[in-house]
Design an enzyme around this catalytic site. Structure first.
Site, PDB file in Angstrom:
ATOM      1  CB  CYS A  78     -16.115   2.200   1.229  1.00  0.00           C
ATOM      2  SG  CYS A  78     -14.893   1.538   0.120  1.00  0.00           S
ATOM      3  CG  HIS A  79     -15.179   7.191   4.755  1.00  0.00           C
ATOM      4  ND1 HIS A  79     -13.923   6.679   4.514  1.00  0.00           N
ATOM      5  CD2 HIS A  79     -15.180   7.646   6.026  1.00  0.00           C
ATOM      6  CE1 HIS A  79     -13.192   6.826   5.603  1.00  0.00           C
ATOM      7  NE2 HIS A  79     -13.923   7.396   6.535  1.00  0.00           N
ATOM      8  CG  MET A 114     -12.439   1.737  -2.630  1.00  0.00           C
ATOM      9  SD  MET A 114     -11.548   0.369  -3.406  1.00  0.00           S
ATOM     10  CE  MET A 114     -12.776  -0.919  -3.352  1.00  0.00           C
ATOM     11  CG  ASP A 129     -27.741 -10.583 -15.727  1.00  0.00           C
ATOM     12  OD1 ASP A 129     -27.953 -11.775 -15.445  1.00  0.00           O
ATOM     13  OD2 ASP A 129     -28.657  -9.724 -15.785  1.00  0.00           O
TER      14      ASP A 129
END
Length: 159
Positions: A78-79, A114, A129
């Site tokens: 990914c950039h 993304m 969590d």
């Protein structure tokens, strides 16, 4: 048939060269759905779960935004992007599932799918969590791109 954009002519991993692409306003929205046990959902007060670690949904929103901003460091090809905006919204649907929507925006040569997917996923993991002390009967059942605009072609998944 399309080819994989992250492979070069020899089949080796390759970062996509976006140098010649046009700068456009790009938006992507991703969704994660978390299923919590009744034991956990019975703790819901209004639109928030409170634990000893703090407010679950508020913490997940911050984590999702932070995750979106770190996508280029987490996903190898990914950039690294400087987002114009990132928003995370959380609500409980009629099935008592936690629905997390992450919307990322940028004006750039590459899209932000993304970043939206990472933000939704990190928010879902944060819910897990923060709630696991009550029960491990937690399922992150779906993470998917809901829509994207501004690139070569737009996409919209039915709600």
């Amino acid at each position: 048939m399309s080819s994989f954009t992250h492979l070069d002519a020899d089949g080796n991993p390759n970062m996509v060269d976006v140098g010649t692409k046009k700068v456009t306003r790009r938006t992507a929205r991703a969704r994660s759905i978390v299923v919590l046990s009744d034991e956990i959902m019975d703790q819901l007060e209004g639109q928030e779960l409170h634990t000893k670690k703090g407010p679950v949904f508020q913490t997940a929103i911050l984590a999702g935004i932070m995750g979106s901003k770190k996508t280029g460091e987490l996903i190898p090809l990914c950039h690294p992007l400087g987002l114009d905006n990132c928003e995370v919204h959380i609500h409980v649907n009629k099935q008592r599932e936690v629905v997390i929507d992450c919307t990322a925006r940028i004006t750039a040569k590459t899209g932000v799918e993304m970043e939206a997917l990472t933000g939704a996923t990190v928010a879902a993991l944060t819910v897990y969590d923060m709630c696991k002390a009550f029960s491990h009967d937690i399922v992150i059942k779906a993470t998917k791109l809901m829509e994207k605009t501004g690139g070569k072609r737009d996409f919209k998944r039915p709600e």
